[in-house]
Design an enzyme around this catalytic site. Structure first.
Site, PDB file in Angstrom:
ATOM      1  N   GLU A   1      -2.872   8.194  36.578  1.00  0.00           N
ATOM      2  CA  GLU A   1      -4.120   8.785  37.088  1.00  0.00           C
ATOM      3  C   GLU A   1      -3.863   9.504  38.406  1.00  0.00           C
ATOM      4  O   GLU A   1      -2.874   9.245  39.081  1.00  0.00           O
ATOM      5  CB  GLU A   1      -5.167   7.678  37.308  1.00  0.00           C
ATOM      6  CG  GLU A   1      -6.373   7.751  36.380  1.00  0.00           C
ATOM      7  CD  GLU A   1      -7.292   8.956  36.570  1.00  0.00           C
ATOM      8  OE1 GLU A   1      -6.827  10.065  36.935  1.00  0.00           O
ATOM      9  OE2 GLU A   1      -8.490   8.798  36.352  1.00  0.00           O
ATOM     10  N   ASP A   2      -4.776  10.393  38.755  1.00  0.00           N
ATOM     11  CA  ASP A   2      -4.663  11.078  40.037  1.00  0.00           C
ATOM     12  C   ASP A   2      -5.200  10.212  41.177  1.00  0.00           C
ATOM     13  O   ASP A   2      -4.568  10.067  42.213  1.00  0.00           O
ATOM     14  CB  ASP A   2      -5.402  12.436  40.008  1.00  0.00           C
ATOM     15  CG  ASP A   2      -6.839  12.340  39.495  1.00  0.00           C
ATOM     16  OD1 ASP A   2      -7.294  11.236  39.111  1.00  0.00           O
ATOM     17  OD2 ASP A   2      -7.525  13.384  39.471  1.00  0.00           O
TER      18      ASP A   2
ATOM     19  N   ASP B   1     -11.264   5.887  42.623  1.00  0.00           N
ATOM     20  CA  ASP B   1     -12.357   5.950  43.576  1.00  0.00           C
ATOM     21  C   ASP B   1     -13.193   4.680  43.377  1.00  0.00           C
ATOM     22  O   ASP B   1     -12.830   3.619  43.867  1.00  0.00           O
ATOM     23  CB  ASP B   1     -13.118   7.251  43.292  1.00  0.00           C
ATOM     24  CG  ASP B   1     -14.153   7.588  44.334  1.00  0.00           C
ATOM     25  OD1 ASP B   1     -13.898   7.361  45.519  1.00  0.00           O
ATOM     26  OD2 ASP B   1     -15.234   8.097  43.966  1.00  0.00           O
TER      27      ASP B   1
ATOM     28  N   PHE C   1     -12.949  13.285  50.815  1.00  0.00           N
ATOM     29  CA  PHE C   1     -12.777  14.042  49.579  1.00  0.00           C
ATOM     30  C   PHE C   1     -11.487  14.851  49.650  1.00  0.00           C
ATOM     31  O   PHE C   1     -11.308  15.676  50.538  1.00  0.00           O
ATOM     32  CB  PHE C   1     -13.978  14.951  49.311  1.00  0.00           C
ATOM     33  CG  PHE C   1     -13.976  15.442  47.898  1.00  0.00           C
ATOM     34  CD1 PHE C   1     -14.477  14.643  46.877  1.00  0.00           C
ATOM     35  CD2 PHE C   1     -13.416  16.665  47.567  1.00  0.00           C
ATOM     36  CE1 PHE C   1     -14.426  15.063  45.555  1.00  0.00           C
ATOM     37  CE2 PHE C   1     -13.363  17.101  46.247  1.00  0.00           C
ATOM     38  CZ  PHE C   1     -13.870  16.300  45.245  1.00  0.00           C
TER      39      PHE C   1
ATOM     40  N   ARG D   1      -6.600  22.885  42.349  1.00  0.00           N
ATOM     41  CA  ARG D   1      -5.691  21.973  41.652  1.00  0.00           C
ATOM     42  C   ARG D   1      -4.220  22.321  41.861  1.00  0.00           C
ATOM     43  O   ARG D   1      -3.348  21.462  41.794  1.00  0.00           O
ATOM     44  CB  ARG D   1      -5.964  21.992  40.143  1.00  0.00           C
ATOM     45  CG  ARG D   1      -7.252  21.316  39.724  1.00  0.00           C
ATOM     46  CD  ARG D   1      -7.272  21.136  38.211  1.00  0.00           C
ATOM     47  NE  ARG D   1      -8.582  20.837  37.678  1.00  0.00           N
ATOM     48  CZ  ARG D   1      -9.134  19.627  37.625  1.00  0.00           C
ATOM     49  NH1 ARG D   1      -8.489  18.590  38.112  1.00  0.00           N
ATOM     50  NH2 ARG D   1     -10.331  19.446  37.092  1.00  0.00           N
TER      51      ARG D   1
END
Ligand code: IMP
Ligand code: MG
Length: 179
Positions: A101-102, A105, A154, A167
């Protein structure tokens, strides 16, 4: 509003850390010696850049697969329902699964995905994320490998987006908005 980016994690640091994780993963999988396939599953699209850098550095043969998960409704809240928009192509039963996963959160996406994958009876299930925002956690998720713990801000770049943009930045940056 003007969008400003400040570098949080430069490319060199990401690569160094990815190298370390890939070495640990290779060692762990090589030690199994059970002949079962290893399949690396990327959660599109955010994990792509990290996944590519990671698998290039792994010394064990791996298969690849991808999933797309999205939430209904307001994507900035954690209340929405999750839905699989692209499922696995091949069976993972009795294979060693590495989920990449990136970012974690709230943990909602990964809690959902881990249960979904576990129900398919893999030989093992390992979770690796490039970034983790522990302060934001609402759903308990056991993460095996974390690239970097980051503060509650963020971030964009290295696969991560804001409204599909940024991205392809080769570093992780903090995005802020100014009048
Ligand atoms: P979770 O389900 O709340 O853990 O959210 C995980 C997903 O939210 C990630 O896979 C990202 O797509 C997105 N996300 C969370 N934080 C950020 C961020 O700081 N930048 C970009 N995307 C984020
Ligand atoms: Mg994502």
């Amino acid at each position: 509003m003007k969008e400003t980016i400040s570098v949080l994690i430069p490319e060199k640091k990401i690569i160094e850390r990815t190298d370390e994780i890939a070495t640990e993963l290779s060692r762990k999988y090589a030690a199994l010696r059970d002949g079962k396939p290893i399949v690396v599953i990327g959660v599109l699209k955010g994990s792509v850049m990290f996944m590519v850098d990671l698998i290039k550095r792994m010394s064990v043969p791996v298969e690849l697969d991808f999933m797309v998960v999205s939430s209904y409704g307001d994507s900035t809240s954690s209340s929405g329902q999750l839905k699989i928009k692209k499922d696995l192509e091949n069976s993972i039963q009795d294979k060693h699964v590495l989920l990449v996963e990136d970012i974690i959160d709230s943990g909602r996406t990964l809690q959902y995905l881990l249960k979904y994958l576990n129900d398919k009876h893999p030989a093992s299930l390992t979770l690796c994320t490039l970034l983790d925002k522990p302060e934001r956690r609402e759903f308990d998720v056991k993460v095996d490998y974390v690239g970097f713990e980051i503060p509650d801000e963020f971030v964009i770049g290295y696969g991560l987006d804001y409204a599909q943009r940024y991205r392809n930045l080769p570093y992780i940056g903090v995005l802020s908005f100014e009048e």
